[in-house]
Design a protein around this motif. Structure first.
Motif, PDB file in Angstrom:
ATOM      1  N   GLY A 185       0.817  -1.202   0.000  1.00 48.78           N
ATOM      2  CA  GLY A 185       0.000   0.000   0.000  1.00 48.78           C
ATOM      3  C   GLY A 185       0.853   1.256   0.000  1.00 48.78           C
ATOM      4  N   ILE A 186       0.286   2.337  -0.508  1.00 44.91           N
ATOM      5  CA  ILE A 186       1.003   3.608  -0.550  1.00 44.91           C
ATOM      6  C   ILE A 186       1.335   4.082   0.856  1.00 44.91           C
ATOM      7  CG2 ILE A 186       0.822   6.039  -1.235  1.00 44.91           C
ATOM      8  CD1 ILE A 186      -0.928   5.138  -3.553  1.00 44.91           C
ATOM      9  N   ILE A 212       6.106   0.240 -10.700  1.00 47.24           N
ATOM     10  CA  ILE A 212       5.179   1.204 -10.103  1.00 47.24           C
ATOM     11  C   ILE A 212       3.814   1.161 -10.792  1.00 47.24           C
ATOM     12  CG2 ILE A 212       5.849   3.151 -11.574  1.00 47.24           C
ATOM     13  CD1 ILE A 212       5.595   4.919  -9.029  1.00 47.24           C
ATOM     14  N   GLY A 213       3.791   0.677 -12.035  1.00 41.68           N
ATOM     15  CA  GLY A 213       2.525   0.574 -12.757  1.00 41.68           C
ATOM     16  C   GLY A 213       1.563  -0.439 -12.155  1.00 41.68           C
ATOM     17  N   LEU A 214       2.051  -1.281 -11.231  1.00 39.63           N
ATOM     18  CA  LEU A 214       1.186  -2.271 -10.579  1.00 39.63           C
ATOM     19  C   LEU A 214       0.410  -1.675  -9.409  1.00 39.63           C
ATOM     20  CD1 LEU A 214       3.592  -5.350 -10.582  1.00 39.63           C
ATOM     21  CD2 LEU A 214       1.681  -4.889 -12.127  1.00 39.63           C
ATOM     22  N   LEU A 215       0.726  -0.450  -9.037  1.00 37.59           N
ATOM     23  CA  LEU A 215      -0.019   0.212  -7.975  1.00 37.59           C
ATOM     24  C   LEU A 215      -1.356   0.715  -8.504  1.00 37.59           C
ATOM     25  CD1 LEU A 215       2.841   2.377  -6.421  1.00 37.59           C
ATOM     26  CD2 LEU A 215       1.765   0.390  -5.362  1.00 37.59           C
ATOM     27  N   GLY A 216      -2.381   0.671  -7.690  1.00 34.47           N
ATOM     28  CA  GLY A 216      -3.638   1.328  -8.027  1.00 34.47           C
ATOM     29  C   GLY A 216      -4.647   0.514  -8.796  1.00 34.47           C
ATOM     30  N   SER A 218      -2.527   6.815  -8.074  1.00 30.15           N
ATOM     31  CA  SER A 218      -1.602   6.134  -7.167  1.00 30.15           C
ATOM     32  C   SER A 218      -0.151   6.450  -7.520  1.00 30.15           C
ATOM     33  CB  SER A 218      -1.830   4.620  -7.221  1.00 30.15           C
ATOM     34  OG  SER A 218      -3.120   4.282  -6.774  1.00 30.15           O
ATOM     35  N   ILE A 219       0.162   6.420  -8.822  1.00 30.50           N
ATOM     36  CA  ILE A 219       1.521   6.721  -9.265  1.00 30.50           C
ATOM     37  C   ILE A 219       1.885   8.167  -8.910  1.00 30.50           C
ATOM     38  CG2 ILE A 219       3.001   7.009 -11.283  1.00 30.50           C
ATOM     39  CD1 ILE A 219       1.475   4.673 -12.574  1.00 30.50           C
ATOM     40  N   ASP A 220       0.946   9.081  -9.157  1.00 28.57           N
ATOM     41  CA  ASP A 220       1.199  10.486  -8.843  1.00 28.57           C
ATOM     42  C   ASP A 220       1.444  10.679  -7.355  1.00 28.57           C
ATOM     43  OD1 ASP A 220       0.805  10.994 -11.500  1.00 28.57           O
ATOM     44  OD2 ASP A 220      -1.143  11.982 -11.257  1.00 28.57           O
ATOM     45  N   GLN A 254       3.772  12.248 -14.402  1.00 28.63           N
ATOM     46  CA  GLN A 254       4.233  12.888 -13.174  1.00 28.63           C
ATOM     47  C   GLN A 254       5.636  12.429 -12.782  1.00 28.63           C
ATOM     48  OE1 GLN A 254       2.365  15.300 -11.541  1.00 28.63           O
ATOM     49  NE2 GLN A 254       4.283  15.673 -10.432  1.00 28.63           N
ATOM     50  N   THR A 255       5.921  11.131 -12.971  1.00 26.91           N
ATOM     51  CA  THR A 255       7.225  10.613 -12.571  1.00 26.91           C
ATOM     52  C   THR A 255       8.349  11.245 -13.386  1.00 26.91           C
ATOM     53  OG1 THR A 255       6.799   8.715 -14.024  1.00 26.91           O
ATOM     54  CG2 THR A 255       6.428   8.401 -11.663  1.00 26.91           C
ATOM     55  N   SER A 256       8.162  11.368 -14.705  1.00 29.50           N
ATOM     56  CA  SER A 256       9.210  11.980 -15.531  1.00 29.50           C
ATOM     57  C   SER A 256       9.339  13.469 -15.234  1.00 29.50           C
ATOM     58  CB  SER A 256       8.940  11.746 -17.019  1.00 29.50           C
ATOM     59  OG  SER A 256       7.686  12.257 -17.394  1.00 29.50           O
ATOM     60  N   HIS A 257       8.259  14.084 -14.812  1.00 28.25           N
ATOM     61  CA  HIS A 257       8.310  15.498 -14.423  1.00 28.25           C
ATOM     62  C   HIS A 257       9.091  15.667 -13.122  1.00 28.25           C
ATOM     63  CE1 HIS A 257       6.760  19.143 -12.364  1.00 28.25           C
ATOM     64  NE2 HIS A 257       6.782  19.661 -13.589  1.00 28.25           N
ATOM     65  N   ASP A 258       8.869  14.788 -12.154  1.00 24.60           N
ATOM     66  CA  ASP A 258       9.508  14.898 -10.845  1.00 24.60           C
ATOM     67  C   ASP A 258      10.962  14.442 -10.857  1.00 24.60           C
ATOM     68  OD1 ASP A 258       7.155  15.821  -9.740  1.00 24.60           O
ATOM     69  OD2 ASP A 258       6.519  13.861  -9.003  1.00 24.60           O
TER      70      ASP A 258
END
Length: 416
Positions: free
Chosen positions: A158-159, A247-251, A261-263, A315-319
């Motif tokens: 979980g997050i 991370i794509g497995l979240l949510g 969830s990724i964000d 969001q991930t590539s932005h952060d």
């Protein structure tokens, strides 16, 4: 007023840079890549690739195996007292398989033998020979030592677990001073050390007057305004990695929930980088557009990865401070009639007898602290989790370099 009073963090960093007292891990892919980036605290890295490209292997090689080898040697030989830890959320692989994969790398590094994890676990071939059995057991001690630094969390996570762990590690490794509109707090103590109403000091600046609170840490006096913070590591030579593989497995399966969830995770990890100096490493899948017929039609053989190829959320590539993409040009037929892909020939010298390619390209798509837009060819020994940057075509180093062959044997990191 001196620099040490106005911006003490910058002042301390400047003095450390002048003394040559900056702790960093050389790029595990060698000197050629170190000129592009090294492994430093407070760096958010995003790694992407298609299924089977080797993105998890690259992550383990660059952020677990080679750093462990480097830091272990530095601490033993030079007494550098580096604290290095990895909190690894392995959402795609069980712990047992990762341990076997890492042993495979140690065997290749020491002896040049390519022994897959499947073979070590008995999933492939006959029962283990006594020689192989004893060889694998000989790495128990080194794996035990590695796992003193690396904690693996597998299965569904979980997050809130990630968020709690970030906070727990921050408090365990340092002191976190932070202010609200009411007062100054230390770590998770709900009672303020000081309040602005009782202890606030008025400071006049060009833009107006504001309140600050003074506090002492190890004999030095610091100030904080409202809604600001300062973090002090117990050991300044500290590396803390949070790796999330898959991370794509979240949510869940709903796109909106997955993106949310990724964000949220990216937000948590960006905050951990900025507040505590932690280093997130996110591993994600490419979307399917990289192999689309239309893309071939518009770009020809140039199917090099782009930021838009990352799946799930932008969001991930932005952060991220550093965005890396690993690509298998042979799989997507992204080479010309001579077998050339950019500055590399991928059909001569990098094919195994079984007909699969050991060539991968690594693309620097974003680099906030250095150059980007560069591409590096690599030898990929998938069975053993090993990568090696290759010389370009037409260079003197190419013909003198023994790595440009699938049959490369011999230890790559002797004396583990």
């Amino acid at each position: 007023m001196g620099l040490d009073k106005v911006v003490p963090e910058l002042s301390n960093q400047l003095e450390a840079a002048y003394r040559g007292d900056i702790t960093k891990i050389p790029n595990p892919l060698g000197e050629k890549m170190t000129k592009v980036f090294s492994l430093l605290p407070s760096r958010y890295t995003l790694i992407g690739g298609s299924t089977g490209s080797g993105k998890t292997s690259l992550t383990d090689f660059m952020y677990v195996l080679q750093p462990f080898h480097f830091i272990r040697g530095a601490n033993l030989e030079k007494d550098t007292n580096i604290h290095w830890e990895v909190n690894y959320f392995s959402l795609e692989r069980k712990q047992m398989f990762k341990h076997a994969k890492w042993i495979s790398w140690f065997i290749y590094a020491d002896y040049g033998l390519k022994i897959p994890a499947d073979r070590i676990l008995g999933w492939e071939g006959d029962p283990l020979t006594e020689e192989l059995y004893k060889m694998v057991k000989g790495y128990w001690k080194i794996i035990d030592e590695l796992l003193e630094h690396v904690t693996i969390y597998d299965g569904k996570v979980g997050i809130d677990v990630i968020e709690d762990l970030v906070r727990d590690r921050a408090i365990a490794l340092g002191d976190f001073y932070h202010t609200t509109s009411d007062g100054l707090y230390l770590n998770d103590n709900p009672i303020p050390k000081k309040t602005f109403e009782e202890h606030g000091i008025e400071v006049k600046t060009k833009v107006g007057t504001h309140l600050v609170l003074e506090y002492e840490h190890k004999g030095e006096t610091y100030r904080l305004k409202k809604h600001t913070h300062k973090y002090f590591l117990h050991n300044p030579k500290t590396f803390v990695y949070f790796i999330i593989d898959g991370i794509g497995l979240l949510g869940g399966s709903n796109f909106s929930d997955k993106k949310s969830s990724i964000d949220r995770v990216s937000e948590i990890l960006s905050d951990a980088r900025d507040k505590f100096g932690f280093s997130p490493v996110i591993v994600t899948q490419f979307n399917r557009s990289i192999g689309d017929t239309a893309r071939h039609k518009h770009h020809g053989n140039d199917l090099s990865p782009q930021l838009e190829d990352f799946q799930g959320s932008s969001q991930t590539s932005h952060d991220a401070d550093l965005v890396l993409a690993i690509f298998d040009p042979y799989r997507y037929k992204a080479y010309d009639k001579a077998g050339q892909y950019g500055d590399y020939n991928i059909t001569q010298g990098t094919m195994s007898p079984q007909g699969f390619s050991r060539f991968r390209s690594l693309h620097i798509l974003k680099n906030s602290f250095g150059i980007d837009g560069k591409k590096f060819g690599m030898l990929f020994v998938g069975e053993s989790n090993h990568f090696q940057v290759l010389p370009n075509l037409g260079t003197k180093e190419l013909w003198q370099n023994l790595y440009y062959t699938w049959a490369r044997v011999g230890p790559v990191n002797p004396q583990h």
